[in-house]
Design an enzyme around this catalytic site. Sequence first.
Site, PDB file in Angstrom:
ATOM      1  N   CYS A  59       0.829  -1.199   0.000  1.00 21.10           N
ATOM      2  CA  CYS A  59       0.000   0.000   0.000  1.00 21.10           C
ATOM      3  C   CYS A  59       0.869   1.257   0.000  1.00 21.10           C
ATOM      4  O   CYS A  59       0.623   2.203  -0.749  1.00 21.10           O
ATOM      5  CB  CYS A  59      -0.933   0.001   1.209  1.00 21.10           C
ATOM      6  N   CYS A  60       1.908   1.266   0.850  1.00 24.72           N
ATOM      7  CA  CYS A  60       2.823   2.400   0.882  1.00 24.72           C
ATOM      8  C   CYS A  60       3.516   2.590  -0.467  1.00 24.72           C
ATOM      9  O   CYS A  60       3.766   3.722  -0.897  1.00 24.72           O
ATOM     10  CB  CYS A  60       3.867   2.205   1.979  1.00 24.72           C
ATOM     11  N   CYS A  66      -1.091   8.661   6.956  1.00 21.75           N
ATOM     12  CA  CYS A  66      -2.436   8.383   6.457  1.00 21.75           C
ATOM     13  C   CYS A  66      -3.369   8.101   7.638  1.00 21.75           C
ATOM     14  O   CYS A  66      -2.956   7.524   8.655  1.00 21.75           O
ATOM     15  CB  CYS A  66      -2.415   7.186   5.512  1.00 21.75           C
ATOM     16  N   CYS A  87       7.656   3.413   6.144  1.00 17.92           N
ATOM     17  CA  CYS A  87       6.856   3.222   4.937  1.00 17.92           C
ATOM     18  C   CYS A  87       7.721   2.884   3.737  1.00 17.92           C
ATOM     19  O   CYS A  87       7.215   2.423   2.723  1.00 17.92           O
ATOM     20  CB  CYS A  87       6.033   4.478   4.642  1.00 17.92           C
ATOM     21  N   CYS A 136      -3.700   4.598   9.245  1.00 13.48           N
ATOM     22  CA  CYS A 136      -2.442   4.031   9.739  1.00 13.48           C
ATOM     23  C   CYS A 136      -1.803   4.855  10.853  1.00 13.48           C
ATOM     24  O   CYS A 136      -0.642   4.636  11.194  1.00 13.48           O
ATOM     25  CB  CYS A 136      -1.446   3.898   8.586  1.00 13.48           C
TER      26      CYS A 136
END
Length: 256
Positions: free
Chosen positions: A126-127, A209, A237, A212
């Site tokens: 995702c990062c 985010c 990240c 997170c």
Amino acid sequence: MTIHKPLQTDKNIDVVSLDETLASLDLAGRLSFVAGLGGRVVFTTSLGIEDQVITAAIGTHRLPIEVATLETGRLFPETVALISETEERYDIVIRRYYPEQDDIDAYAAKYGLNGFYESVEARHACCHVRKLKPLAKALEGASFWITGLRRGQSGNRASTPFAEFDAERNLIKINALADWDIEAIRAHVSEQSIPVNPLHGRGYPSIGCEPCTRAIKPGEPERAGRWWWENDEKRECGLHVADASHATVLSSPSQQ
């Protein structure tokens, strides 16, 4: 703050010497020195309190440094609002870099939209989609990358230098606030009336985010609220970690 002119403009820069030079300057001097070395200079801001200090210096001294942010699509509303507020305050443009929709769709198809809670692999992926790929666009062709990394943010950052060569991106990374502690940051923000994210006042010293990031508990390190469900105390990240495990690549249908 005193503005210092660069001592040289040689592109073959000795990073060790540069690190020593920057150590002797104040923040504005460091930024001015790097801006005068030639080439494209990019500062990437997450709109956190450290980054706001750097943005304020760039805007106040009208330094020729590009300011960019990674608009991941999952930021807190307070962070998004601060982008425009900061632009207006310092009469600058903060360029937004967004993830590709095809990459987001491919991620969701493989892991689920919030699959990052399920595994480190999924979180890294995702990062990669929302941060690393947009960062690559922001830094394309840059000679210098300015960051707000500080030694006091976490044990993983305790030895952060003022200047280091980023071999993966083939540029020099400048950590202009490496030696500032959080007390100095807060005092400077107060003295200069620098706009900051209201989440800092609600227990969020480090803001990423929304899904997170959580507020920290008394006595926890500054970055304890980032990816708190993972056990690794050095969790990052991938923006500031040269590790292939942070570069999981997802191919969208158009890229396969």
